[in-house]
Enzyme design. Structure first.
Site, PDB file in Angstrom:
ATOM      1  CB  SER A  59      -0.963  -0.046   1.196  1.00  0.00           C
ATOM      2  OG  SER A  59      -1.966   0.931   1.085  1.00  0.00           O
ATOM      3  CG  HIS A  75      -5.524  -2.340   0.412  1.00  0.00           C
ATOM      4  ND1 HIS A  75      -5.334  -1.926  -0.897  1.00  0.00           N
ATOM      5  CD2 HIS A  75      -4.687  -1.564   1.181  1.00  0.00           C
ATOM      6  CE1 HIS A  75      -4.446  -0.947  -0.923  1.00  0.00           C
ATOM      7  NE2 HIS A  75      -4.027  -0.718   0.313  1.00  0.00           N
ATOM      8  CG  ASP A  96      -7.617  -3.167  -3.095  1.00  0.00           C
ATOM      9  OD1 ASP A  96      -8.315  -2.556  -2.263  1.00  0.00           O
ATOM     10  OD2 ASP A  96      -6.376  -3.115  -3.088  1.00  0.00           O
TER      11      ASP A  96
END
Length: 276
Positions: free
Chosen positions: A102, A252, A224
């Site tokens: 991320s 995610h 996602d």
């Protein structure tokens, strides 16, 4: 009385495992908002026989040194990239494999643009250079969506944690994962979490992508809502040497929801030539 500044390794709660040796390559793991060392537990053992494994926590997250977190120093993702480079410098790392999740993935990108000699290959798990939906990068949020998310964090942080964790998990098949993510968010200092969320969700790292030349694997969940497929395709198109693998899972965190598929994609990338 003088005081000694803690080392970068202590500030970032670095844990080192795996193989040691003069010619052993290092693999560096970095997570994101609410991230803890344990988030990589399903991947790390697979690499410990071949690599020296270095797991880094973002300053402000997990068991890192919270006193080292500063609103000015960490007002951009570049500040966190500086922290990562300090760790790599202290360990004298060059030609390392970097695995980031991320916002942690983009922190790795920013670090690699600044000091590319420290990186040999990159694995970006669920990355997004821009979370806001704009013409050339299809993020999944409007400004008002992010403002509402931040307002929820400000109003009731624990309540927000319980509501946001299922969105991150993205699957009903792993209730234990939802609980793990919820607990991880709750354990994070609320003030730091709120500030980092603002920095992360309003960040824009698109300008760095054309300068990024390290061979890269993008690992993308099929479903996602935080970093949708369109964002993964955008990054893949912008990078000079990359490939993208879509993992059939939701949420995610494919390294938690589908670790074997994630490991398979990484193994093929690390042991074969990169191809677009």
């Amino acid at each position: 009385m003088s005081t000694t500044t803690p080392s970068a390794l202590k500030r970032s709660n670095v844990v080192i495992s795996g193989t040691s040796g003069l010619n052993t390559q290092t693999m560096v793991f970095l997570d994101c908002l609410g991230g803890e060392q344990s988030m990589w537990r399903l991947l790390v053992p697979a690499f410990e026989e071949q690599y020296r494994v270095v797991v880094v926590e973002l300053i402000g997250m997990g068991n890192s040194d919270l006193t080292a977190y500063g609103r000015a120093a960490h007002s951009t993702l570049e500040g966190h990239a500086s922290d990562l480079l300090k760790v790599m410098s202290e360990l004298a790392l060059h030609d390392a494999v970097f695995v980031g999740h991320s916002a942690g993935a983009l922190i790795g990108v920013l670090a690699a643009v600044r000091e590319p000699q420290r990186f040999a290959k990159m694995v970006l798990v669920s990355p997004s250079p821009r979370y806001i939906d704009e013409q050339d990068c299809a993020g999944n949020f409007e400004h008002k969506d992010i403002n509402e998310l931040l307002a929820a964090m400000d109003g009731d942080y624990n309540g927000w944690s319980q509501a946001f964790a299922p969105v991150v998990a993205g699957t009903d098949e792993h209730p234990e994962m939802v609980m793990e993510l919820t607990n991880s968010f709750v354990r994070t200092n609320p003030e730091i979490a709120r500030h980092f969320a603002r920095v992360s969700f309003f960040s824009d790292s698109r300008a760095a992508l054309p300068f990024f030349t390290i061979p890269t694997l993008i690992v993308q969940s099929a479903n996602d809502v935080i970093a949708p497929l369109a964002v993964g395709h955008y990054i893949n198109e912008q990078l000079a040497d990359s490939r993208m693998v879509v993992v059939e899972t939701g949420g995610h965190c494919p390294h938690l929801s589908a670790p074997q598929k994630t490991l398979s994609a990484m193994d093929k990338f690390l042991h074969h030539e990169t191809a677009r």
